[in-house]
Enzyme design. Structure first.
Site, PDB file in Angstrom:
ATOM      1  N   TRP A   1       0.814  -1.230   0.000  1.00 21.42           N
ATOM      2  CA  TRP A   1       0.000   0.000   0.000  1.00 21.42           C
ATOM      3  C   TRP A   1       0.839   1.267   0.000  1.00 21.42           C
ATOM      4  CZ3 TRP A   1      -4.435  -1.181   4.077  1.00 21.42           C
ATOM      5  CH2 TRP A   1      -5.194  -2.269   3.603  1.00 21.42           C
TER       6      TRP A   1
ATOM      7  N   HIS B   1      12.905  -2.169  -1.096  1.00 17.31           N
ATOM      8  CA  HIS B   1      12.076  -1.679  -2.205  1.00 17.31           C
ATOM      9  C   HIS B   1      12.839  -0.577  -2.946  1.00 17.31           C
ATOM     10  CE1 HIS B   1       8.809   0.159  -4.443  1.00 17.31           C
ATOM     11  NE2 HIS B   1       8.135  -0.963  -4.271  1.00 17.31           N
TER      12      HIS B   1
ATOM     13  N   GLU C   1      11.958   2.166  -4.040  1.00 12.83           N
ATOM     14  CA  GLU C   1      11.693   3.527  -3.550  1.00 12.83           C
ATOM     15  C   GLU C   1      12.574   3.844  -2.342  1.00 12.83           C
ATOM     16  OE1 GLU C   1       7.467   3.070  -3.296  1.00 12.83           O
ATOM     17  OE2 GLU C   1       7.339   3.064  -5.478  1.00 12.83           O
TER      18      GLU C   1
ATOM     19  N   GLY D   1       4.578   1.768 -11.143  1.00 14.33           N
ATOM     20  CA  GLY D   1       3.721   2.949 -11.181  1.00 14.33           C
ATOM     21  C   GLY D   1       3.673   3.642 -12.531  1.00 14.33           C
TER      22      GLY D   1
ATOM     23  N   GLY E   1       1.282  -2.777  -6.291  1.00 11.44           N
ATOM     24  CA  GLY E   1       1.190  -1.459  -5.677  1.00 11.44           C
ATOM     25  C   GLY E   1      -0.203  -0.877  -5.874  1.00 11.44           C
ATOM     26  N   GLY E   2      -0.316   0.031  -6.828  1.00  8.82           N
ATOM     27  CA  GLY E   2      -1.547   0.789  -7.057  1.00  8.82           C
ATOM     28  C   GLY E   2      -2.824  -0.040  -7.081  1.00  8.82           C
TER      29      GLY E   2
HETATM   30  P1  13P Z   1       2.683  -0.567  -8.947  1.00  8.30           P
HETATM   31  O1  13P Z   1       1.901  -1.876  -8.951  1.00  8.30           O
HETATM   32  O2  13P Z   1       1.862   0.600  -8.536  1.00  8.30           O
HETATM   33  O3  13P Z   1       3.427  -0.389 -10.246  1.00  8.30           O
HETATM   34  O4  13P Z   1       3.808  -0.708  -7.817  1.00  8.30           O
HETATM   35  C1  13P Z   1       4.607  -1.846  -7.776  1.00  8.30           C
HETATM   36  C2  13P Z   1       5.375  -1.863  -6.508  1.00  8.30           C
HETATM   37  O5  13P Z   1       6.258  -1.052  -6.298  1.00  8.30           O
HETATM   38  C3  13P Z   1       5.032  -2.867  -5.499  1.00  8.30           C
HETATM   39  O6  13P Z   1       5.958  -2.922  -4.469  1.00  8.30           O
END
Ligand code: 13P
Length: 251
Positions: free
Chosen positions: A10, A96, A98, A174, A235-236
């Site tokens: 999330w 991750h 990020e 993303g 993710g999203g």
């Molecule tokens: P998205 O599914 O939003 O591309 O993100 C992937 C993600 O970083 C899951 O950890």
């Protein structure tokens, strides 16, 4: 046989009330599921409330990060693996992209976090993946190899057996540009091969390797038909209980 895992990351979304509402809606949608493990990773602030809601369900709890030092200590702002266990987590996402990108997490720090998580009895979901620039330079495998080798360095095969690896190409996160099933399969097979070289075929055969990066209800099925794709880190599309449930029902 490797049991697939569908995990929802999330990220920095949802206040407590919305997080609780999301799992309340998700639970009945996936209550009959036995073909895969279902995991949600809310932000730290919602873990306790979500844990209460998940009691007795088939949905497992994960955190999105952990301190590299286990137990207690002078680490202002950090949360230890022991605390994550205490709140009801079984899994923790580590490394991750990020965190690597925005918080400077290095391979070495990722390895220490994995150690702390294992020590506390958590199952780490270790993220690896190359950037667009690295892929275009023909470096994708070199980067992923380095990340996998660093993550596993010095671990016993029994410890590696408790890990999950998530291949998340940074260019697919993303962006709506998911890796093709063939691209993902090629990298997953490569990761499994590297793990086999490090700790043996048996552990590598049992290792769950998840794909992450723009996974949607529309593309999950094709990804899951690939032999080395054992699930997804979403993710999203995991923020909405209906779309996450559709991904869980990928067949
Ligand atoms: P998205 O599914 O939003 O591309 O993100 C992937 C993600 O970083 C899951 O950890």
């Amino acid at each position: 046989m490797r049991k697939p895992v569908i995990a929802g990351n999330w990220k920095m979304y949802k206040l407590i009330a919305e997080a609780v509402q999301t799992v309340a809606e998700l639970k009945p949608l996936v209550a009959a599921v036995t073909h895969c493990e279902i995991v949600v990773a809310p932000p730290f602030t919602a873990l306790w409330a979500v844990a209460q809601r998940l009691e007795g369900s088939n949905i497992q709890l994960a955190a999105q990060d952990v301190c590299e030092m286990n137990g207690f200590g002078a680490r202002t702002g950090e949360i230890s693996a022991l605390m994550l266990r205490d709140v009801g987590c079984r899994y923790v996402i580590i490394g991750h992209s990020e965190r690597r990108q925005f918080y400077g997490e290095t391979d070495e720090l990722v390895r220490r976090k994995i150690g702390a998580a294992l020590e506390a009895g958590l199952n780490p979901i270790v993220c690896v993946g190359e950037t667009l620039q690295e892929r275009e330079a023909g470096m994708a495998e070199v980067i992923v190899k380095r990340q996998v080798e660093a993550a596993l360095s010095g671990l016993h095969p029994e410890e590696v057996a408790r890990l999950l690896i998530a291949y998340e190409p940074v260019w697919a996160i993303g962006t709506g540009h998911t890796a093709s099933p063939e691209q993902a399969q090629t990298m997953h097979a490569y990761i499994r091969q590297r793990v086999a070289a490090l700790v043996g075929e048996k552990v590598a055969d049992g290792l769950r390797i998840l794909y992450g990066g723009s996974v949607r209800p529309e593309n999950i099925r094709a990804l899951m038909t690939e032999p080395d794709i054992d699930g997804a880190l979403v993710g999203g599309a995991s923020l909405d209980p209906r779309s996450f449930s559709e991904i869980v029902h990928y067949f």
